[in-house]
Design an enzyme around this catalytic site. Structure first.
Site, short mmCIF file in Angstrom:
data_model
loop_
_atom_site.label_atom_id
_atom_site.label_comp_id
_atom_site.label_asym_id
_atom_site.label_seq_id
_atom_site.Cartn_x
_atom_site.Cartn_y
_atom_site.Cartn_z
N LYS A 112 -33.20 122.01 16.75
CA LYS A 112 -32.38 122.47 17.87
C LYS A 112 -31.50 121.34 18.36
CE LYS A 112 -33.38 120.41 21.06
NZ LYS A 112 -33.31 118.92 21.29
N TYR A 197 -34.13 123.48 26.39
CA TYR A 197 -35.54 123.91 26.51
C TYR A 197 -35.69 124.86 27.69
CZ TYR A 197 -37.01 120.42 23.12
OH TYR A 197 -37.18 119.70 21.97
P1 NAD Z 1 -32.47 110.09 15.34
O1 NAD Z 1 -31.51 109.32 16.16
O2 NAD Z 1 -33.83 109.53 15.20
O3 NAD Z 1 -31.77 110.29 13.90
C1 NAD Z 1 -32.13 111.28 12.94
C2 NAD Z 1 -31.52 110.90 11.60
O4 NAD Z 1 -30.10 110.89 11.66
C3 NAD Z 1 -31.91 109.51 11.09
O5 NAD Z 1 -32.09 109.58 9.71
C4 NAD Z 1 -30.74 108.66 11.44
O6 NAD Z 1 -30.58 107.58 10.55
C5 NAD Z 1 -29.60 109.63 11.26
N1 NAD Z 1 -28.49 109.27 12.15
C6 NAD Z 1 -28.60 108.84 13.43
N2 NAD Z 1 -27.36 108.57 13.92
C7 NAD Z 1 -26.49 108.85 12.93
C8 NAD Z 1 -25.09 108.78 12.83
N3 NAD Z 1 -24.34 108.34 13.83
N4 NAD Z 1 -24.54 109.17 11.67
C9 NAD Z 1 -25.30 109.58 10.64
N5 NAD Z 1 -26.65 109.66 10.67
C10 NAD Z 1 -27.22 109.29 11.80
O7 NAD Z 1 -32.50 111.57 15.91
P2 NAD Z 1 -33.74 112.50 16.22
O8 NAD Z 1 -34.24 112.19 17.58
O9 NAD Z 1 -34.68 112.51 15.07
O10 NAD Z 1 -32.97 113.92 16.34
C11 NAD Z 1 -32.56 114.64 15.18
C12 NAD Z 1 -32.46 116.13 15.53
O11 NAD Z 1 -33.73 116.56 15.99
C13 NAD Z 1 -31.47 116.47 16.64
O12 NAD Z 1 -30.85 117.69 16.36
C14 NAD Z 1 -32.35 116.59 17.89
O13 NAD Z 1 -31.81 117.46 18.86
C15 NAD Z 1 -33.62 117.14 17.30
N6 NAD Z 1 -34.82 116.79 18.09
C16 NAD Z 1 -35.71 117.77 18.36
C17 NAD Z 1 -36.87 117.48 19.07
C18 NAD Z 1 -37.89 118.55 19.31
O14 NAD Z 1 -38.81 118.34 20.09
N7 NAD Z 1 -37.78 119.69 18.63
C19 NAD Z 1 -37.10 116.17 19.51
C20 NAD Z 1 -36.18 115.18 19.20
C21 NAD Z 1 -35.04 115.51 18.47
#
Ligand code: NAD
Length: 364
Positions: A112, A197
């Site tokens: 999401k 959420y």
């Molecule tokens: P993150 O910042 O940890 O990055 C996820 C991935 O994307 C990593 O592999 C990172 O290297 C890559 N990345 C980060 N910035 C980038 C950029 N500028 N260009 C290209 N790649 C990039 O992010 P996250 O917290 O894992 O979030 C990823 C997704 O998951 C989002 O859509 C977020 O909304 C969602 N999320 C959901 C929950 C949940 O509880 N369901 C919690 C956190 C995140």
């Protein structure tokens, strides 16, 4: 942490996932959750930095050739053991990888918000339909025993006629360089990242769709974190029959996650409502107050197992792509209302749970 204490099914009976984007959520929550679930296993990882990811994958006993660069994503087409991919990337990258997954015939679970805008979200649903693959939006809150207990209590009329609801989801985002504050990558600010959420959970708990939105936000001029996105938003949603909801979301305020659903005969309160662990529910009326207890569970494990079961059965997931699209309709209306200072009418949908598929099987 799995509550089930069951031995996972052998890999031959589970659905193999490729995890796309090995960031904080994948490494700290999703991959450990899959390993404790019953119906899925990690077959491959897809990353922007193969060297870095190898350190991680070896700790999980994956072979080095199970790790792919984003550029080599299409090589997964040759992997019969990968039936599904889980997209865990910054929001604006979701569409590209969902479409690439559909093209090579893999089912898709996508984090999401489904996309960074409504148009992309709709295109993703269309691409998956055309390719005849399943698309599920990863709304973990729709897979927890606590939230289902609240939903069932409301549906059984135990709160009486619903009158008002509220939800707060806030935390301080300290890092000005994070992609979440970059409009091109995120699509918006806290509304789309954490306010989602509140919006999604109130829709889930009532089974109803809002008919109008009124919103006002604040974007400070002198704080570099908020050069592109809002810091805070107050959102009012109006439902059929006069039911009104107030939502507060912010990247500038202390962490709070709550939901109150109030009827004329009782109230359901979730606090914390959206934490990864330790969700608490209380249900009150004039005579009693109860706090339903459940064996420990992992929300991500339950959500992923549900999708794996759908991949096996071919059934529509409980939170398909259309469920994610509806939240994007609401985000568009929120930002439009905040810009214009006026209430915005939403497309009306009759009935209950109109975007949802097969309900999940949850532990008691
Ligand atoms: P993150 O910042 O940890 O990055 C996820 C991935 O994307 C990593 O592999 C990172 O290297 C890559 N990345 C980060 N910035 C980038 C950029 N500028 N260009 C290209 N790649 C990039 O992010 P996250 O917290 O894992 O979030 C990823 C997704 O998951 C989002 O859509 C977020 O909304 C969602 N999320 C959901 C929950 C949940 O509880 N369901 C919690 C956190 C995140």
């Amino acid at each position: 942490m799995s509550a089930k204490n069951l031995k996972p099914k052998p890999e031959s009976q589970r659905v193999g996932f490729a995890i796309v984007g090995i960031g904080k959520l994948s490494a700290e929550q999703l991959i450990p959750a899959i390993r404790t679930g019953q119906d899925a296993y990690v077959a491959a990882l897809v990353t922007g930095d193969v060297e870095d990811t190898l350190q991680f994958s070896r700790a999980y006993d994956l072979a080095d050739d199970d790790v792919y660069h984003y550029d080599d994503f299409e090589a997964l087409a040759q992997r019969d053991d990968v039936q599904a991919v889980y997209i865990v990337l910054p929001n604006s990258m979701h569409r590209e990888f969902v479409e690439r997954a559909a093209k090579i015939g893999k089912h898709v679970l996508c984090e999401k918000p489904l996309a960074s805008n409504l148009e992309d979200a709709k295109a993703m649903v269309k691409a998956c339909k055309k390719a005849k693959v399943l698309l599920m939006t990863a709304y973990r809150i729709q897979y927890t025993p606590h939230h289902w207990e609240a939903k069932k209590t409301i549906a059984a009329g135990k709160l009486g006629q619903l009158k008002v609801m509220d939800s707060i989801h806030t935390h301080v985002e300290p890092d000005p360089t994070v992609w979440r504050l970059d409009e091109a990558l995120a699509g918006g600010g806290p509304v789309m990242d954490i306010g989602i959420y509140s919006i999604n959970t109130l829709r889930f708990l009532t089974g109803l769709e809002p008919q109008w939105v009124f919103a006002q936000g604040y974007q400070p001029k002198n704080d570099p974190r908020f050069a592109e996105v809002e810091e805070s938003m107050s959102i009012m949603l109006g439902f059929e029959g006069g039911l009104i909801a107030n939502i507060l979301t912010s990247y500038g305020a202390q962490s709070v996650s709550t939901v109150h659903v109030l009827g004329d005969a009782g109230a359901a309160v979730l606090d914390p409502a959206f934490a990864y662990r330790g969700i608490e529910l209380s249900i009150r009326n004039d005579k009693a107050q109860v706090a339903p207890q459940f064996a420990a569970y992992d929300q991500f494990g339950l959500e992923i197992d549900h999708f794996a079961q759908c991949v096996r059965s071919g059934k529509t997931p409980y939170t398909p792509g259309e469920e994610g699209v509806q939240d994007h309709r609401i985000f568009e209306a929120v930002y439009k209302s905040a810009r214009k200072g006026k209430r915005v009418e939403l497309k009306r949908f009759d009935g209950q749970d109109v975007f949802r598929g097969t309900p999940p099987k949850l532990p008691k």
